[in-house]
Scaffold this active site. Structure first.
Site, short mmCIF file in Angstrom:
data_model
loop_
_atom_site.label_atom_id
_atom_site.label_comp_id
_atom_site.label_asym_id
_atom_site.label_seq_id
_atom_site.Cartn_x
_atom_site.Cartn_y
_atom_site.Cartn_z
N GLU A 165 -13.28 -14.78 -5.06
CA GLU A 165 -12.57 -15.51 -4.29
C GLU A 165 -13.26 -16.25 -3.10
OE1 GLU A 165 -8.80 -13.82 -3.07
OE2 GLU A 165 -8.14 -13.95 -5.13
N GLU A 369 -7.57 -11.12 -11.90
CA GLU A 369 -6.33 -10.37 -10.95
C GLU A 369 -4.88 -11.36 -11.21
OE1 GLU A 369 -7.12 -10.01 -6.83
OE2 GLU A 369 -9.33 -9.63 -7.24
C1 BG6 Z 1 -7.08 -11.20 -3.69
C2 BG6 Z 1 -8.16 -10.09 -3.51
O1 BG6 Z 1 -7.19 -12.01 -2.75
O2 BG6 Z 1 -5.78 -10.55 -3.89
C3 BG6 Z 1 -8.24 -8.75 -3.74
O3 BG6 Z 1 -9.15 -10.52 -4.51
C4 BG6 Z 1 -6.62 -8.50 -2.76
O4 BG6 Z 1 -9.10 -8.24 -2.98
C5 BG6 Z 1 -5.93 -9.17 -3.82
O5 BG6 Z 1 -6.36 -7.31 -2.81
C6 BG6 Z 1 -4.26 -8.79 -3.33
O6 BG6 Z 1 -3.85 -9.36 -1.96
P1 BG6 Z 1 -3.62 -8.45 -0.82
O7 BG6 Z 1 -3.66 -9.26 0.75
O8 BG6 Z 1 -2.22 -8.11 -1.06
O9 BG6 Z 1 -4.31 -7.20 -1.01
#
Ligand code: BG6
Length: 470
Positions: A165, A369
């Site tokens: 990201e 993700e």
């Molecule tokens: C992404 C990241 O932005 O989203 C992760 O690569 C992150 O590291 C995931 O945990 C979920 O976001 P958050 O802020 O809910 O942890």
């Protein structure tokens, strides 16, 4: 498009899930690990730090056994740069190499394909003190780190991701907790850092192809379709603006080695253009990813900017778009529900995003993700009834299959997250995992691993290669 018959998921589809080192490992100062910007940074009041996290560093065998029980074909994790080079560069830490050797071997012994992110938000603090990504020496440090990873793990790791990201680090670094928002001229500085990261990524991709000819490497930005608030042409233009700045800037550079013209014009307009040295563009053009990995949580909907101060009222976070004066203005999408944390839920947007990327780049795609952060509740008898998570993932997997039928070359699906871990800025209470970790925000309890309802559901999804989503 409606399809009479859906194409199945490919036979060797990489079903798995993801984590990142600083959010899951803990052991923040053990076995020679150096400090990262995360270890030295502030985390929001009321949320835990990252010192223990899920203590995966000490529980990795148990965790991998659970991943294997779910039937994972792949596991996407990141290597903590500071375990390999405590100071970011200089002497290698043998214990750091040993830990990831053990982790990779453990995965392989369970027939789980390791998918390695080289850098996931946790820049070594020693490099940060020397200017971090603003300093071009960090590019060399990253290349040297990449070489060390390829030489030590490249005999077993076939899938590499460069930088997690990068776009969110540039656009929402303050929300994620990795950028000091009090720095003067922050955006100008950030786009210089962005340019330097692009160079570091290009060098790593080239090196990977030289040192590990059988491996594949790609970028890992956060990509989401952007909708116009209406069919008003100005709204459509605003959506295209945001997409160029948020999505295509990152992928056009990774794939074609160029700044797309609209993103460049935006940088010029705002006075954020980076300094480009002789030879930079050749380096950027000389690297080619084998696939695109991307993280998808939500879409954004935008209207035309009114070119007033309104857009500056809040920074938002990775998935909450506020706006930018003169460029676009974020609006609520009336067709979408939200998570408990205000992120819009858009499974069809997942198909839109996959199809758009496929049309634009024609490369294999890997989802690294996707998932739902929620306040899970541990019930009597070690039960977690996370039906909402199952519902979220089911709908996204359905759309993934539709996208495959549309012609998208999707090679894997690794949702966030394999196991509960610390969120970037919303603590441990915001859980994403298939496996519950028995700890609270500040009380570490016994860190016991507990299979959630989604664990059993995902196991069935994998064992039927995505045919049984019930
Ligand atoms: C992404 C990241 O932005 O989203 C992760 O690569 C992150 O590291 C995931 O945990 C979920 O976001 P958050 O802020 O809910 O942890």
């Amino acid at each position: 498009m409606y399809h009479k018959k859906l194409k199945p998921f490919p036979k060797d589809f990489l079903w798995g899930a993801s984590t990142s080192a600083y959010q899951v490992e803990g052991a923040y100062n053990e076995d020679g690990k150096g400090m990262s910007v995360i270890d030295m940074g502030k985390h929001p009041e009321g949320t835990t730090d990252f010192k223990v996290a899920s203590d995966h560093y000490h529980h990795y065998k148990e965790d991998i056994a659970l991943f294997a029980e779910m039937g994972f074909k792949a596991y996407r994790f990141s290597i903590a740069w500071t375990r390999i080079f405590p100071e970011g560069t200089g002497e290698v830490n043998p214990k750091g190499i040993a830990f990831y050797n053990d982790l990779i071997n453990e995965l392989i012994s369970h027939n789980i394909e390791p998918i390695v992110t080289m850098y996931h938000f946790d820049l070594p603090y020693a490099l940060q003190q020397k200017g971090g990504w603003s300093n071009r020496e960090t590019i060399d440090a990253f290349e040297n780190y990449a070489r060390t990873l390829f030489l030590n793990f490249g005999d077993r790791v076939k899938y590499w991701l460069t930088i997690n990201e990068q776009n969110m680090m540039i656009l929402h670094g303050a929300a994620i907790g990795i950028v000091d928002k009090n720095v003067k001229n922050i955006e100008k500085e950030l786009y210089q850092q962005n340019h330097n990261m692009f160079l570091a990524q290009a060098k790593a991709m080239k090196l990977c192809h030289e040192l590990c000819p059988n491996a594949k490497i790609g970028p890992a930005p956060n990509i989401s379709a952007i909708y116009p608030a209406s069919s008003k042409p100005e709204d459509v233009l605003a959506a295209a603006n945001l997409s160029s700045i948020r999505n295509w800037l990152y992928l056009d550079m990774a794939v074609f080695g160029r700044y797309n013209s609209k993103a460049w014009s935006y940088l010029e307009e705002k006075g954020y253009t980076p300094e480009i040295k002789d030879g930079d563009m050749e380096i950027l053009k000389g690297a080619n990813p084998d696939f695109i990995a991307f993280n998808y949580y939500s879409t954004s909907t935008v209207a035309e900017s009114k070119n007033d101060e309104w857009d500056k009222t809040s920074i938002g976070d990775q998935q909450i778009v506020i706006g930018e004066q003169g460029v676009y203005r974020g609006v609520k999408n009336p067709y979408l529900e939200k998570t408990q944390f205000g992120w819009e839920i858009d499974p069809v947007g997942f198909r839109n995003t996959l199809c758009e990327m496929n049309e634009r780049y024609n490369l294999p795609l890997l989802v690294t993700e996707n998932g739902l952060g929620a306040f899970d509740k541990l019930e009597e008898g070690d039960v977690v009834n996370d039906d909402y998570r199952i519902d979220f993932l089911r709908k996204h997997i359905e759309q993934a299959q539709l996208a495959i039928t549309d012609g998208v070359k999707l090679i894997g699906y690794c949702p966030w997250s394999a196991i509960d871990l610390v969120s970037t800025h919303q603590g441990f209470a915001k859980r994403y995992g298939f496996i519950y970790v028995n700890r609270d925000e500040f009380d570490l309890k016994d860190l016991r691993r507990i299979r959630k309802k989604s664990f059993y559901w995902y196991k069935k999804v994998i064992s039927t290669n995505g045919e049984d989503l019930k």
